[in-house]
Design an enzyme around this catalytic site. Structure first.
Site, PDB file in Angstrom:
ATOM      1  N   SER A 264       0.946  -0.924  -0.231  1.00 27.19           N
ATOM      2  CA  SER A 264      -0.332  -0.189   0.103  1.00 27.19           C
ATOM      3  C   SER A 264       1.237   1.501   0.673  1.00 27.19           C
ATOM      4  O   SER A 264       1.482   1.434   0.868  1.00 27.19           O
ATOM      5  CB  SER A 264      -1.042  -0.103   0.906  1.00 27.19           C
ATOM      6  N   GLU A 336       2.439   6.255   2.714  1.00 30.97           N
ATOM      7  CA  GLU A 336       2.245   5.152   3.527  1.00 30.97           C
ATOM      8  C   GLU A 336       3.670   4.494   3.615  1.00 30.97           C
ATOM      9  O   GLU A 336       5.146   4.600   4.138  1.00 30.97           O
ATOM     10  CB  GLU A 336       1.929   3.694   3.537  1.00 30.97           C
TER      11      GLU A 336
END
EC number: 1.3.1.98
Length: 342
Positions: A264, A336
Protein backbone atom coordinates in the site's frame (compact mmCIF):
# COMPACT_ATOMS: atom_id res chain seq x y z
CA UNK A 1 45.11 -3.46 17.38
CA UNK A 2 44.28 -1.02 14.57
CA UNK A 3 40.79 0.46 14.57
CA UNK A 4 38.54 -0.82 11.79
CA UNK A 5 37.85 1.66 8.99
CA UNK A 6 34.66 2.18 6.99
CA UNK A 7 36.23 0.15 4.19
CA UNK A 8 36.76 -2.73 6.64
CA UNK A 9 33.20 -2.63 7.98
CA UNK A 10 31.08 -1.88 4.91
CA UNK A 11 30.58 -3.40 1.49
CA UNK A 12 31.20 -0.94 -1.30
CA UNK A 13 29.10 -0.09 -4.37
CA UNK A 14 26.01 -2.17 -3.56
CA UNK A 15 22.83 -1.85 -5.69
CA UNK A 16 19.99 -0.85 -3.36
CA UNK A 17 17.53 -2.35 -5.85
CA UNK A 18 18.68 -5.75 -4.56
CA UNK A 19 17.56 -4.89 -1.04
CA UNK A 20 13.99 -3.67 -1.47
CA UNK A 21 10.74 -5.18 -2.70
CA UNK A 22 10.34 -2.38 -5.28
CA UNK A 23 13.59 -3.51 -6.95
CA UNK A 24 14.37 0.16 -7.47
CA UNK A 25 17.41 2.07 -6.27
CA UNK A 26 20.88 3.18 -7.29
CA UNK A 27 24.32 2.26 -5.99
CA UNK A 28 25.13 2.73 -2.30
CA UNK A 29 28.71 3.75 -1.58
CA UNK A 30 28.59 1.91 1.76
CA UNK A 31 26.32 -0.98 2.77
CA UNK A 32 26.22 -3.30 5.78
CA UNK A 33 24.17 -6.14 7.27
CA UNK A 34 24.88 -6.39 11.02
CA UNK A 35 23.82 -9.64 12.68
CA UNK A 36 23.53 -8.40 16.27
CA UNK A 37 23.39 -5.25 18.38
CA UNK A 38 27.15 -5.23 18.98
CA UNK A 39 27.90 -5.19 15.25
CA UNK A 40 25.28 -2.48 14.74
CA UNK A 41 26.87 -0.30 17.43
CA UNK A 42 30.30 -0.68 15.83
CA UNK A 43 28.88 0.44 12.46
CA UNK A 44 27.10 3.44 13.98
CA UNK A 45 30.22 4.50 15.87
CA UNK A 46 32.29 4.26 12.69
CA UNK A 47 29.80 6.44 10.81
CA UNK A 48 29.64 9.02 13.57
CA UNK A 49 33.42 9.14 13.99
CA UNK A 50 33.92 9.55 10.24
CA UNK A 51 31.07 12.02 9.79
CA UNK A 52 29.32 9.66 7.37
CA UNK A 53 25.51 10.01 7.14
CA UNK A 54 23.60 6.75 7.38
CA UNK A 55 20.14 5.33 6.74
CA UNK A 56 18.78 2.30 8.60
CA UNK A 57 16.06 0.00 7.33
CA UNK A 58 14.80 -3.56 7.54
CA UNK A 59 13.77 -5.62 4.52
CA UNK A 60 13.04 -2.60 2.35
CA UNK A 61 9.44 -3.68 1.81
CA UNK A 62 7.97 -0.25 2.55
CA UNK A 63 10.66 1.91 0.94
CA UNK A 64 11.38 3.74 -2.27
CA UNK A 65 15.12 4.20 -2.67
CA UNK A 66 16.49 7.03 -4.85
CA UNK A 67 17.87 6.40 -8.32
CA UNK A 68 21.04 8.28 -7.34
CA UNK A 69 21.75 7.86 -3.61
CA UNK A 70 23.77 10.52 -1.83
CA UNK A 71 27.47 9.94 -2.37
CA UNK A 72 29.31 8.85 0.75
CA UNK A 73 26.14 7.76 2.54
CA UNK A 74 25.95 4.44 4.38
CA UNK A 75 22.91 2.16 4.20
CA UNK A 76 22.47 -0.34 7.02
CA UNK A 77 19.89 -3.13 6.84
CA UNK A 78 18.87 -4.97 10.01
CA UNK A 79 17.38 -7.97 8.17
CA UNK A 80 20.17 -10.28 9.36
CA UNK A 81 19.49 -9.49 13.04
CA UNK A 82 17.53 -12.68 13.65
CA UNK A 83 17.32 -14.07 17.17
CA UNK A 84 14.81 -15.70 19.54
CA UNK A 85 14.96 -15.79 23.34
CA UNK A 86 12.59 -17.47 25.79
CA UNK A 87 12.50 -17.55 29.59
CA UNK A 88 10.66 -20.63 30.87
CA UNK A 89 9.57 -18.67 33.96
CA UNK A 90 7.57 -16.35 31.67
CA UNK A 91 6.03 -18.95 29.40
CA UNK A 92 3.76 -16.68 27.39
CA UNK A 93 6.48 -14.22 26.39
CA UNK A 94 8.90 -14.55 23.48
CA UNK A 95 11.68 -12.14 22.51
CA UNK A 96 12.33 -11.73 18.79
CA UNK A 97 14.95 -9.44 17.30
CA UNK A 98 14.29 -6.73 14.72
CA UNK A 99 15.24 -8.70 11.61
CA UNK A 100 12.84 -11.62 12.12
CA UNK A 101 10.38 -11.59 9.19
CA UNK A 102 6.85 -10.48 10.05
CA UNK A 103 5.49 -13.55 8.29
CA UNK A 104 7.41 -15.71 10.71
CA UNK A 105 5.03 -14.55 13.44
CA UNK A 106 2.24 -16.44 11.71
CA UNK A 107 4.44 -19.56 11.65
CA UNK A 108 5.02 -19.15 15.40
CA UNK A 109 1.27 -18.75 15.90
CA UNK A 110 0.66 -21.94 13.94
CA UNK A 111 3.20 -23.87 16.03
CA UNK A 112 1.69 -22.60 19.29
CA UNK A 113 -1.96 -22.56 18.25
CA UNK A 114 -2.00 -18.79 18.86
CA UNK A 115 -4.35 -17.30 16.27
CA UNK A 116 -3.71 -13.63 17.16
CA UNK A 117 -0.59 -13.74 14.97
CA UNK A 118 -2.46 -14.97 11.88
CA UNK A 119 -2.73 -11.49 10.36
CA UNK A 120 1.02 -11.47 9.60
CA UNK A 121 0.73 -14.42 7.19
CA UNK A 122 2.45 -13.46 3.93
CA UNK A 123 3.04 -9.92 5.20
CA UNK A 124 6.39 -8.67 3.84
CA UNK A 125 8.84 -6.84 6.07
CA UNK A 126 10.49 -7.50 9.40
CA UNK A 127 9.54 -7.03 13.03
CA UNK A 128 11.52 -3.83 13.59
CA UNK A 129 9.87 -1.94 10.73
CA UNK A 130 6.52 -3.54 11.54
CA UNK A 131 6.66 -2.03 15.02
CA UNK A 132 7.95 1.30 13.71
CA UNK A 133 4.89 1.78 11.48
CA UNK A 134 2.53 -0.29 13.68
CA UNK A 135 1.87 -2.57 10.71
CA UNK A 136 -1.81 -3.32 10.21
CA UNK A 137 -3.55 -5.96 8.13
CA UNK A 138 -7.29 -6.59 8.09
CA UNK A 139 -8.45 -5.74 11.63
CA UNK A 140 -5.23 -6.47 13.53
CA UNK A 141 -2.01 -4.56 14.10
CA UNK A 142 1.39 -4.99 15.73
CA UNK A 143 0.47 -3.03 18.85
CA UNK A 144 -1.99 -5.78 19.74
CA UNK A 145 0.56 -8.59 19.97
CA UNK A 146 3.60 -7.07 21.73
CA UNK A 147 4.29 -6.26 25.38
CA UNK A 148 7.59 -4.37 25.29
CA UNK A 149 9.96 -2.93 22.70
CA UNK A 150 13.75 -2.81 23.04
CA UNK A 151 15.75 -0.05 21.35
CA UNK A 152 19.03 1.86 21.35
CA UNK A 153 19.53 5.61 21.05
CA UNK A 154 22.47 6.13 18.67
CA UNK A 155 23.05 9.63 20.00
CA UNK A 156 23.76 8.45 23.52
CA UNK A 157 27.48 8.54 24.34
CA UNK A 158 27.51 4.82 25.22
CA UNK A 159 24.28 3.40 23.76
CA UNK A 160 22.70 0.62 25.77
CA UNK A 161 19.49 -1.31 25.16
CA UNK A 162 16.46 0.49 26.60
CA UNK A 163 13.06 -1.17 27.16
CA UNK A 164 9.74 0.62 26.72
CA UNK A 165 6.31 -0.77 27.65
CA UNK A 166 3.52 -0.99 25.09
CA UNK A 167 1.58 1.76 26.89
CA UNK A 168 4.41 4.24 26.26
CA UNK A 169 4.83 3.46 22.55
CA UNK A 170 2.07 5.91 21.51
CA UNK A 171 0.67 3.47 18.97
CA UNK A 172 -2.11 4.63 16.66
CA UNK A 173 -3.09 3.82 13.07
CA UNK A 174 0.24 3.42 11.25
CA UNK A 175 1.93 5.47 13.98
CA UNK A 176 4.31 4.97 16.92
CA UNK A 177 6.60 7.02 19.15
CA UNK A 178 9.56 5.69 17.16
CA UNK A 179 8.65 7.75 14.09
CA UNK A 180 9.47 10.93 16.00
CA UNK A 181 12.63 9.66 17.69
CA UNK A 182 16.12 8.65 16.52
CA UNK A 183 15.75 5.37 18.42
CA UNK A 184 16.60 2.11 16.65
CA UNK A 185 14.33 -0.84 17.42
CA UNK A 186 16.40 -3.96 18.06
CA UNK A 187 13.67 -6.36 19.22
CA UNK A 188 10.44 -6.88 21.12
CA UNK A 189 8.71 -9.18 23.59
CA UNK A 190 5.63 -10.85 22.09
CA UNK A 191 2.62 -12.29 23.85
CA UNK A 192 2.37 -15.92 22.69
CA UNK A 193 0.20 -18.46 24.48
CA UNK A 194 0.96 -22.20 24.58
CA UNK A 195 4.72 -21.61 24.40
CA UNK A 196 6.64 -24.76 25.33
CA UNK A 197 10.27 -25.74 25.28
CA UNK A 198 9.72 -27.99 22.26
CA UNK A 199 8.04 -25.16 20.35
CA UNK A 200 10.91 -22.82 21.19
CA UNK A 201 13.44 -25.36 19.89
CA UNK A 202 11.45 -25.67 16.65
CA UNK A 203 11.22 -21.89 16.26
CA UNK A 204 14.96 -21.51 16.79
CA UNK A 205 15.69 -24.28 14.31
CA UNK A 206 13.52 -22.65 11.62
CA UNK A 207 15.03 -19.22 12.28
CA UNK A 208 18.56 -20.62 12.08
CA UNK A 209 17.81 -22.17 8.70
CA UNK A 210 16.28 -18.92 7.50
CA UNK A 211 19.24 -16.85 8.74
CA UNK A 212 21.66 -19.13 6.90
CA UNK A 213 19.77 -18.77 3.61
CA UNK A 214 20.07 -15.82 1.26
CA UNK A 215 17.95 -12.86 2.28
CA UNK A 216 14.62 -13.00 0.48
CA UNK A 217 13.71 -9.57 -0.88
CA UNK A 218 11.88 -10.14 -4.17
CA UNK A 219 8.16 -10.47 -3.50
CA UNK A 220 7.61 -13.60 -5.58
CA UNK A 221 10.53 -15.39 -3.86
CA UNK A 222 9.22 -14.22 -0.49
CA UNK A 223 5.77 -15.62 -1.29
CA UNK A 224 7.08 -18.99 -2.45
CA UNK A 225 9.34 -19.36 0.59
CA UNK A 226 6.73 -18.60 3.23
CA UNK A 227 3.94 -20.46 1.47
CA UNK A 228 6.09 -23.62 1.43
CA UNK A 229 7.23 -23.08 5.02
CA UNK A 230 3.65 -22.61 6.17
CA UNK A 231 2.45 -25.74 4.37
CA UNK A 232 5.30 -27.75 5.89
CA UNK A 233 4.57 -26.59 9.46
CA UNK A 234 0.81 -26.99 9.02
CA UNK A 235 1.34 -30.60 7.88
CA UNK A 236 3.80 -31.20 10.72
CA UNK A 237 1.32 -29.89 13.31
CA UNK A 238 -1.78 -31.31 11.56
CA UNK A 239 -3.22 -27.81 11.97
CA UNK A 240 -6.20 -26.24 10.22
CA UNK A 241 -5.16 -23.96 7.36
CA UNK A 242 -8.57 -22.48 6.45
CA UNK A 243 -7.90 -18.93 7.64
CA UNK A 244 -4.44 -18.88 6.11
CA UNK A 245 -5.74 -20.09 2.76
CA UNK A 246 -8.24 -17.21 2.73
CA UNK A 247 -5.41 -14.72 3.30
CA UNK A 248 -3.39 -16.36 0.52
CA UNK A 249 -6.31 -16.22 -1.90
CA UNK A 250 -7.06 -12.57 -1.06
CA UNK A 251 -3.46 -11.48 -1.62
CA UNK A 252 -3.13 -13.40 -4.85
CA UNK A 253 -6.43 -12.06 -6.19
CA UNK A 254 -4.93 -8.58 -5.84
CA UNK A 255 -1.65 -9.74 -7.44
CA UNK A 256 0.37 -8.73 -4.36
CA UNK A 257 3.36 -10.83 -5.37
CA UNK A 258 3.21 -10.64 -9.16
CA UNK A 259 5.14 -7.36 -9.54
CA UNK A 260 7.72 -5.49 -7.48
CA UNK A 261 5.99 -2.98 -5.20
CA UNK A 262 5.95 -1.55 -1.68
CA UNK A 263 2.42 -2.76 -0.95
CA UNK A 264 0.00 0.00 0.00
CA UNK A 265 1.38 3.37 -1.09
CA UNK A 266 -1.02 5.57 0.91
CA UNK A 267 -2.51 5.45 4.38
CA UNK A 268 -6.30 5.23 4.51
CA UNK A 269 -8.08 8.40 5.59
CA UNK A 270 -10.47 7.09 8.21
CA UNK A 271 -12.03 10.53 8.57
CA UNK A 272 -13.12 10.36 4.94
CA UNK A 273 -14.25 6.77 5.31
CA UNK A 274 -13.43 5.23 1.94
CA UNK A 275 -10.28 3.09 1.48
CA UNK A 276 -7.64 4.61 -0.79
CA UNK A 277 -7.78 1.66 -3.17
CA UNK A 278 -11.49 2.29 -3.74
CA UNK A 279 -10.95 6.06 -4.17
CA UNK A 280 -8.28 5.49 -6.83
CA UNK A 281 -10.58 3.02 -8.59
CA UNK A 282 -13.48 5.51 -8.55
CA UNK A 283 -11.20 8.17 -10.08
CA UNK A 284 -10.40 5.69 -12.88
CA UNK A 285 -6.66 5.84 -12.22
CA UNK A 286 -6.03 2.09 -12.08
CA UNK A 287 -3.75 1.07 -14.93
CA UNK A 288 -2.33 4.59 -15.36
CA UNK A 289 1.36 4.23 -16.26
CA UNK A 290 4.35 6.54 -16.30
CA UNK A 291 7.77 5.33 -17.36
CA UNK A 292 8.17 1.84 -15.92
CA UNK A 293 5.70 2.36 -13.09
CA UNK A 294 1.96 1.75 -13.06
CA UNK A 295 -0.97 2.17 -10.70
CA UNK A 296 -1.89 -1.47 -10.31
CA UNK A 297 -4.90 -2.61 -12.38
CA UNK A 298 -5.67 -5.05 -9.55
CA UNK A 299 -5.41 -2.82 -6.45
CA UNK A 300 -5.78 0.96 -6.56
CA UNK A 301 -3.45 1.58 -3.61
CA UNK A 302 -0.52 -0.24 -5.21
CA UNK A 303 1.97 1.35 -7.60
CA UNK A 304 3.92 -1.42 -9.26
CA UNK A 305 7.29 -1.62 -10.98
CA UNK A 306 6.18 -3.38 -14.14
CA UNK A 307 8.99 -2.42 -16.52
CA UNK A 308 12.33 -1.42 -14.94
CA UNK A 309 10.80 1.60 -13.21
CA UNK A 310 12.83 4.42 -11.76
CA UNK A 311 12.16 6.09 -8.43
CA UNK A 312 11.06 9.24 -10.27
CA UNK A 313 8.42 7.23 -12.17
CA UNK A 314 6.83 6.07 -8.93
CA UNK A 315 7.01 9.54 -7.38
CA UNK A 316 5.26 11.01 -10.42
CA UNK A 317 2.32 8.64 -9.96
CA UNK A 318 2.22 9.31 -6.20
CA UNK A 319 1.91 13.03 -6.91
CA UNK A 320 -0.70 12.39 -9.60
CA UNK A 321 -2.90 10.43 -7.18
CA UNK A 322 -2.50 13.12 -4.53
CA UNK A 323 -3.54 15.86 -6.97
CA UNK A 324 -6.54 13.94 -8.29
CA UNK A 325 -7.79 12.98 -4.81
CA UNK A 326 -7.35 16.53 -3.54
CA UNK A 327 -9.27 17.93 -6.49
CA UNK A 328 -12.11 15.43 -6.06
CA UNK A 329 -12.34 15.11 -2.28
CA UNK A 330 -10.44 18.00 -0.69
CA UNK A 331 -7.67 16.10 1.09
CA UNK A 332 -4.14 15.05 0.15
CA UNK A 333 -3.47 11.33 0.76
CA UNK A 334 -0.59 10.71 3.15
CA UNK A 335 2.05 8.31 1.78
CA UNK A 336 2.67 5.15 3.76
CA UNK A 337 5.74 4.33 1.68
CA UNK A 338 8.96 5.90 2.98
CA UNK A 339 10.56 7.89 0.17
CA UNK A 340 14.28 7.90 0.89
CA UNK A 341 15.94 11.21 0.00
CA UNK A 342 18.84 11.35 -2.42
Amino acid sequence: MAKLTLEDLFERNVPLAEHCSYEIGGIADFFALPENVEELQILLEACQTSGVPYFLFGYGSNLLFPDNPQRGKAFISLKKMIDCQWDSTQKDQLFLSAGVPLSFLAIIGLLCNHSKLNFTHLLPGCIGSGIYINAKCYDDQMSGVIERVHYIDPFEKSPTIVTIDIESCEFAYKQSIFQGKPWIIVGADFKVSNMTESNVHRIRDLLTKYRESDSITKLYDFYQHFKMLFEFVAYEKQASAVNFIKIDEDRNAKKHFSFPSCGSVFKNNYGFGTPMGVIVDQLELKGKAYGGAMISPYHGNFIINYKDAKSEDVKYLIQLVQEKVHAAHGFVPEPEVVIVKS
